[in-house]
Design a protein around this motif. Structure first.
Motif, PDB file in Angstrom:
ATOM      1  N   ASN A 217      40.969  32.844  39.859  1.00  0.00           N
ATOM      2  CA  ASN A 217      40.289  33.644  38.833  1.00  0.00           C
ATOM      3  C   ASN A 217      40.165  35.106  39.236  1.00  0.00           C
ATOM      4  O   ASN A 217      40.147  36.004  38.383  1.00  0.00           O
ATOM      5  CB  ASN A 217      38.907  33.062  38.545  1.00  0.00           C
ATOM      6  N   GLU A 218      40.066  35.361  40.538  1.00  0.00           N
ATOM      7  CA  GLU A 218      39.921  36.734  41.042  1.00  0.00           C
ATOM      8  C   GLU A 218      41.256  37.475  41.109  1.00  0.00           C
ATOM      9  O   GLU A 218      41.282  38.674  41.393  1.00  0.00           O
ATOM     10  CB  GLU A 218      39.291  36.706  42.433  1.00  0.00           C
ATOM     11  N   SER A 219      42.351  36.770  40.853  1.00  0.00           N
ATOM     12  CA  SER A 219      43.687  37.364  41.055  1.00  0.00           C
ATOM     13  C   SER A 219      44.194  38.137  39.840  1.00  0.00           C
ATOM     14  O   SER A 219      45.327  38.635  39.869  1.00  0.00           O
ATOM     15  CB  SER A 219      44.699  36.267  41.390  1.00  0.00           C
ATOM     16  N   ASP A 220      43.395  38.235  38.789  1.00  0.00           N
ATOM     17  CA  ASP A 220      43.801  38.960  37.584  1.00  0.00           C
ATOM     18  C   ASP A 220      45.103  38.388  37.021  1.00  0.00           C
ATOM     19  O   ASP A 220      46.026  39.125  36.673  1.00  0.00           O
ATOM     20  CB  ASP A 220      43.951  40.451  37.874  1.00  0.00           C
ATOM     21  N   GLU A 221      45.179  37.042  36.964  1.00  0.00           N
ATOM     22  CA  GLU A 221      46.305  36.299  36.394  1.00  0.00           C
ATOM     23  C   GLU A 221      47.585  36.417  37.218  1.00  0.00           C
ATOM     24  O   GLU A 221      48.662  35.997  36.768  1.00  0.00           O
ATOM     25  CB  GLU A 221      46.576  36.728  34.944  1.00  0.00           C
ATOM     26  N   PHE A 222      47.506  36.975  38.412  1.00  0.00           N
ATOM     27  CA  PHE A 222      48.688  37.019  39.283  1.00  0.00           C
ATOM     28  C   PHE A 222      48.986  35.628  39.833  1.00  0.00           C
ATOM     29  O   PHE A 222      50.146  35.233  39.947  1.00  0.00           O
ATOM     30  CB  PHE A 222      48.461  38.007  40.428  1.00  0.00           C
TER      31      PHE A 222
END
Length: 199
Positions: free
Chosen positions: A109-114
């Motif tokens: 969730n913290e990866s900004d959709e990466f």
């Protein structure tokens, strides 16, 4: 409705055509594409791979699964497959709701959709924790595990870029061996679903 079906079909056709640009990116993936993925992993993933929740979870499961026979592993994998198709899935839910899975979901969730998925495997290639349901419980016969865990610490294996038809995104899976920082011994591996369009 017909317009929506046509638009979806056209989009899939366009993505398939566009994917031919990556047709030469066979394992090992071309360095042109692998370099930004490695950079992302170095800067954004490796810093948390030694988190106690990962190391302790893998070590604990390794103690539980170390004596499993191949037949027992296959039986567990078949049980997993059956639950994937079922509404009643205690085996899957037990893993999805453990502390490691919650940790991995937070990182996704913290990866900004990466990162589109994350799952951690033990020394047998069995799932320890995951951010979403995987099709298999046992990864030990697949490239993601065979090209990381047996090859020791600091191993990275990046697979071909493919279109995920469910999300219509270009994806690659990057897998890394995981070592216990106290012993330096490889104890498991992790696989990351990379959203290539975010690079």
């Amino acid at each position: 409705m017909k317009y929506r079906i046509f638009l979806t079909a056209a989009l899939l056709a366009g993505l398939t055509s566009f994917s031919s640009m990556f047709a030469h990116a066979q394992n090992p993936i071309d360095e042109e594409y692998a370099t930004p993925i490695r950079t992302y992993i170095t800067n954004n993933v490796k810093p948390w791979l030694s988190d106690p929740i990962i190391i302790n979870s893998i070590n604990r499961q390794n103690r539980q699964t170390s004596q499993l026979s191949e037949a027992e592993i296959i039986a567990q994998d078949e049980k997993w497959h059956a639950e994937v198709q079922s509404e009643n899935r205690p085996f899957i839910d037990k893993i999805l709701n453990n502390d490691l899975s919650k940790f991995l979901t937070q990182k996704q969730n913290e990866s900004d959709e990466f990162l589109l998925e994350i799952f951690v495997m033990d020394a047998k290639g069995l799932n320890v924790g995951q951010s979403a349901v995987t099709s298999d419980y046992w990864q030990g016969d697949e490239a993601k595990w065979l090209n990381t865990f047996p090859k020791g610490p600091n191993t990275i294996f990046i697979e071909d870029i493919k279109i995920d038809e469910s999300t219509l995104t270009f994806q690659s899976q990057a897998s890394l061996s995981i070592a216990d920082p106290k012993t330096g011994k490889t104890i498991g591996a992790i696989t990351l679903g990379i959203n290539f369009e975010k690079l």
